[in-house]
Design a protein around this motif. Structure first.
Motif, PDB file in Angstrom:
ATOM      1  N   LEU A 362       0.741  -1.152  -0.059  1.00  0.00           N
ATOM      2  CA  LEU A 362       0.069   0.013  -0.040  1.00  0.00           C
ATOM      3  C   LEU A 362       0.972   1.278  -0.020  1.00  0.00           C
ATOM      4  CD1 LEU A 362      -3.072  -0.728   2.378  1.00  0.00           C
ATOM      5  CD2 LEU A 362      -2.760  -0.860  -0.178  1.00  0.00           C
ATOM      6  N   LYS A 364       3.768   1.607  -1.670  1.00  0.00           N
ATOM      7  CA  LYS A 364       4.718   1.381  -2.611  1.00  0.00           C
ATOM      8  C   LYS A 364       4.851   2.857  -3.413  1.00  0.00           C
ATOM      9  CE  LYS A 364       5.358  -3.044  -4.432  1.00  0.00           C
ATOM     10  NZ  LYS A 364       4.588  -4.118  -5.174  1.00  0.00           N
ATOM     11  N   GLY A 365       6.088   3.136  -3.690  1.00  0.00           N
ATOM     12  CA  GLY A 365       6.243   4.356  -4.409  1.00  0.00           C
ATOM     13  C   GLY A 365       6.335   5.741  -3.639  1.00  0.00           C
ATOM     14  N   THR A 366       6.237   5.574  -2.013  1.00  0.00           N
ATOM     15  CA  THR A 366       6.127   6.741  -1.198  1.00  0.00           C
ATOM     16  C   THR A 366       7.567   6.643  -0.571  1.00  0.00           C
ATOM     17  OG1 THR A 366       5.261   5.330   0.435  1.00  0.00           O
ATOM     18  CG2 THR A 366       3.741   6.762  -0.928  1.00  0.00           C
TER      19      THR A 366
END
Lengths: 684, 200
Positions: A362, A364-366
């Motif tokens: 959830l 991901k990419g942060t």
């Protein structure tokens, strides 16, 4: 309402940071509840046979909630294995050598009183400008004799790496320990002898420990707001895990994990490879909880492990930077807030359905968002001040921006913000809607750290945790043509994109026509307040000087020479926080603190100053004058404002006080330009 | 479709697919002619518009480049609702992204507009040596599901314009000119009244 008045009191109250956390004191405290803590500490990993119920009541009793003990070797070992498994390597540095006096103080209890051997230790709050300067410099290199001799190798290493970065006031304490127990190498010095030193380009690392010399330090320097590409890209050292020496030497770790022990986020290393470590953290938390108590932090040597439990989400910070418990807790809370901003609190429901829920996908990419927030912990005053700051603009310009935003807010936009980096140009909220400074911090961090917002118009769900942690708002984000200036329009409707887009077009037209954008650009180039510009006109101020200080006015100097190295009377920097407005203004860095490590040191010093002034146990305080080898720090808190000022370490107290009065007057004279008035939805 | 030459209309196009498949890269290549080796993750969704001239009409594509992360999945309907076209993107070097693409196809078939023009794009076709999804398999799947299929590369610009133009050509011409703003406004008004309740 004058600074001098406050200082008229010959003995301003000292915020009494307990002096050096000397062993005797710790012993004393620990003897109170030695047994409980002993159990807690030694049982923890096995947890099996000795059940806690016997201690149950005393643990719950608030008076005994804080257990604290001077750990004997065995628990100490456990503690150290906490922060670093595998004590064998690393030249045995993280292991308590022999009879080492490693203090593994186990603090439990949710009540506020905690006998924290305050990191404030070495620098003392002084009344008379004394010549002995205690240092709070992490390097500990020039530590004054009172802290005991330093091992010479430590000395050298420190010198070389220039640890200056991490201002850890407790260095004295730890240096003392290392001198005794010989395991001080855990500290900065040890970062030198790492296997395969991390690549210099990896600033998350380099920045935090600041040990790779000036070149890598530069990126984290450039003052508030700049987001050097390097670290904003996201997590570094993805290949590390708790078995890596380099990983264990990091000065500050942050973890998010689930109540079942599943890793969710780690500042360094691959979450999935940290499953075992995560489980250990979870075990500690649940062990204490099983006895009906809550764990707040563990102190193990110079490491502090801070825990925060938020429902099914656990957050942990492991730090050897000697920031105070309150400071670290605040940081972990902000990390939690950042997570909520991305996911909302309804993520808790996933854990209700499935306690073993894996949350990592959830987020991901942060990574970049969290890295940038963590970086902000060492440059952005908003992270500890609970306030936001504005871009300096003429009153008329800000009004013009506010008017068009208000227009839009009336058409159904919940919040409209025009920002430049982390600084507010103007903002407006719908009726009764108030935006918390922390939400603004998290929102601007989220936007500035996510490159993708810059490519075009974006529409994304976000949650403002202080506004409503349960729901998503929909954010329309658009970067305008002026560098780093962006508009955020928040709505509660998921299909409001086209409306918000129209609003943006209207706003942008007005901003261009009324020259707001060009003013913004000019302000960016000019920078904010400069200490060199603090008015020298003493005649105006002298009226308000109390008699005993008025005498100093006869000295006509301090106009020319000090200006070369900052403002009048050796003023180097200040932060002024308006309490009613929830806003602060901070001066630009003057030449004496142009270098990155000095800035970070100053930042940490402010942080400590803030913490000591607001200490729940001993404070709140009104004034503080503190001198160490880096700065003279002066803090003055009234009902209306808080002033934090840093001077040349040789600055005279009377002059410093006088200058602070001038700064306050100056800020008040400029308030229409540096603060946002009227539109403020904050106090209603 | 003998329509008049200056016929022009708007069409909403949505890109769907697993994270890291190159949706943003495809759009940026198409709209701005750019390519970044390390494209940052999209947050929420990014909006672009691009006007194309196809043989008989001018099409203004309103492109929604959605984020591939799982947390945004539940928001996808917000973007594909009312869309005239969709490009479902997978990465030819990652089989699981192809599996994910199939799920998107199913979802659109269930929830989406039945007349939607749907394309399947096997992106990163420059990575031939790392290929995990055979062209034939994707081709067969596309035919079974009445999608049109292309392998693309945002990096080398292979087939990027082609896929967008092909979509524009296939869009039904008789489409009533969409007025999303008008429709949106009414929805928003309703939602707004709820909002004022919740924030007081």
């Amino acid at each position: 309402m004058d600074f001098d008045g406050v200082f008229a009191d010959p003995n301003p109250q000292l915020p009494d940071p307990p002096p050096d956390a000397d062993p005797s004191q710790v012993d004393q405290i620990s003897s109170l509840t030695l047994e409980d803590a002993g159990d807690a500490a030694s049982d923890e990993p096995t947890a099996g046979n000795e059940s806690p119920p016997t201690n149950f009541h005393s643990e719950r009793n608030p008076d005994f909630g804080n257990t604290n003990r001077d750990a004997d070797p065995s628990p100490a070992e456990q503690m150290s294995s906490l922060t670093s498994e595998n004590p064998g390597d690393a030249a045995g540095c993280e292991r308590p050598a022999g009879n080492g006096s490693l203090h593994a103080n186990f603090y439990v209890g949710s009540n506020s009183h905690h006998p924290d051997p305050k990191p404030e230790a070495p620098s003392r709050v002084e009344q008379i400008s004394s010549l002995t300067l205690d240092s709070s410099d992490a390097a500990g290199a020039k530590r004054s004799a009172s802290n005991g001799p330093l091992p010479s190798d430590f000395y050298l290493a420190a010198d070389e790496i220039e640890i200056v970065e991490e201002v850890s006031p407790v260095a004295g304490d730890t240096a003392g320990i290392s001198a005794l127990g010989g395991h001080g190498a855990w500290r900065e010095g040890s970062e030198l002898d790492g296997e395969a030193p991390p690549s210099p380009s990896s600033s998350g690392y380099a920045g935090e420990r600041g040990s790779s010399g000036a070149s890598s330090g530069i990126e984290e320097v450039d003052g508030p707001g700049t987001l050097p590409d390097d670290w904003s890209r996201g997590k570094r050292h993805f290949d590390e895990d708790d078995g890596s020496l380099s990983w264990r030497k990091r000065k500050k770790h942050y973890f998010i994990l689930s109540h079942s022990g599943k890793p969710i986020f780690s500042r360094y290393g691959d979450e999935h490879r940290l499953a075992g470590f995560s489980a250990t953290l979870q075990a500690i938390i649940s062990f204490v909880e099983s006895s009906g108590d809550h764990i707040k932090y563990i102190r193990a040597g110079n490491h502090q492990v801070v825990f925060l439990v938020k429902g099914p989400i656990y957050l942990v910070c492991i730090s050897c930077t000697e920031e105070s418990y309150d400071t670290l807790k605040r940081q972990v809370e902000l990390i939690y807030g950042q997570m909520l901003l991305i996911l909302t609190k309804s993520v808790n429901r996933c854990f209700e359905r499935n306690p073993k829920f894996d949350m990592t996908p959830l987020l991901k990419g942060t990574d970049a968002v969290f890295s940038s927030l963590i970086h902000a912990f060492s440059w952005n005053p908003a992270t500890f001040l609970h306030a936001y700051t504005c871009l300096p603009l003429t009153y008329a310009t800000r009004q013009a921006a506010g008017a068009i935003l208000q227009d839009v807010a009336d058409s159904g936009v919940l919040f409209a913000l025009l920002m430049c980096k982390h600084k507010v140009v103007s903002l407006v909220g719908a009726q009764k809607a108030s935006l918390h400074p922390d939400d603004m911090l998290l929102l601007s961090n989220f936007i500035m750290a996510s490159e993708s917002f810059r490519t075009s118009e974006s529409f994304s769900p976000i949650c403002l945790p202080r506004y409503n942690p349960m729901v998503f708002l929909y954010a329309y984000v658009h970067f305008l043509d002026v560098m780093d200036t962006y508009l955020v329009l928040l709505s509660t409707a998921s299909d409001s994109f086209y409306h918000l887009k129209d609003c943006r077009i209207r706003i942008e037209n007005v901003l261009v026509k009324s020259n707001v954008l060009s003013e913004v650009q000019r302000s960016m180039l000019d920078g904010g307040l400069h200490v060199e510009d603090v008015p020298l006109d003493s005649s105006r101020r002298s009226r308000s000087l109390p008699p005993q200080l008025a005498a100093d006015n006869t000295i006509p100097e301090f106009s020319l020479s000090p200006a070369i190295t900052g403002g009048p009377s050796g003023l180097w920097h200040f932060i002024y926080r308006s309490i009613n407005l929830d806003q602060y203004v901070s001066s630009e860095f003057s030449s004496p603190i142009s270098n990155p490590s000095q800035r970070k040191r100053l930042f940490r010093a402010y942080q400590r100053l803030y913490a000591s002034m607001h200490d729940k146990g001993t404070g709140p305080h009104k004034t503080q004058f503190r001198r160490d080898e880096d700065f003279v720090l002066l803090c003055w808190i009234t009902q209306d404002f808080e002033l934090y000022a840093a001077f040349d370490p040789l600055a005279e107290k009377a002059q410093a006080i006088k200058t602070c009065n001038r700064v306050c007057q100056w800020v008040r004279d400029l308030e229409n330009e540096i603060f946002l008035f009227g539109a403020s939805p904050f106090s209603w | 479709m003998a329509t008049i030459g200056n016929n022009s209309f708007n069409a909403k196009l949505v890109l769907l697919g697993d994270m890291g498949t190159g949706k943003s890269s495809l759009v940026l290549r198409f709209v701005k002619g750019q390519f970044l080796e390390f494209q940052e993750s999209t947050i929420g969704a990014a909006f672009f518009s691009q006007t194309l001239a196809v043989s008989d009409a001018t099409v203004k594509l309103e492109i929604w480049d959605t984020a591939g992360q799982e947390r945004y999945h539940s928001l996808a309907p917000m973007y594909y609702r009312g869309a005239a076209a969709a490009i479902i993107v997978y990465d030819i070097s990652r089989m699981e992204s192809f599996e994910r693409a199939k799920k998107w196809v199913q979802e659109l078939q269930k929830q989406g507009n039945p007349d939607m023009v749907t394309a399947l794009a096997g992106n990163k076709c420059d990575l031939e040596d790392k290929r995990m999804v055979p062209t034939e398999e994707a081709q067969t799947y596309a035919e079974e599901n009445r999608l049109f299929f292309m392998e693309t590369s945002a990096k080398t610009a292979t087939n990027v314009n082609d896929i967008f133009y092909e979509i524009a050509r296939r869009l039904p011409r008789a489409q009533p000119a969409q007025q999303p703003a008008g429709m949106v406004l009414s929805d928003r008004a309703a939602a707004r009244s709820q909002a004022s309740v919740c924030c007081s």
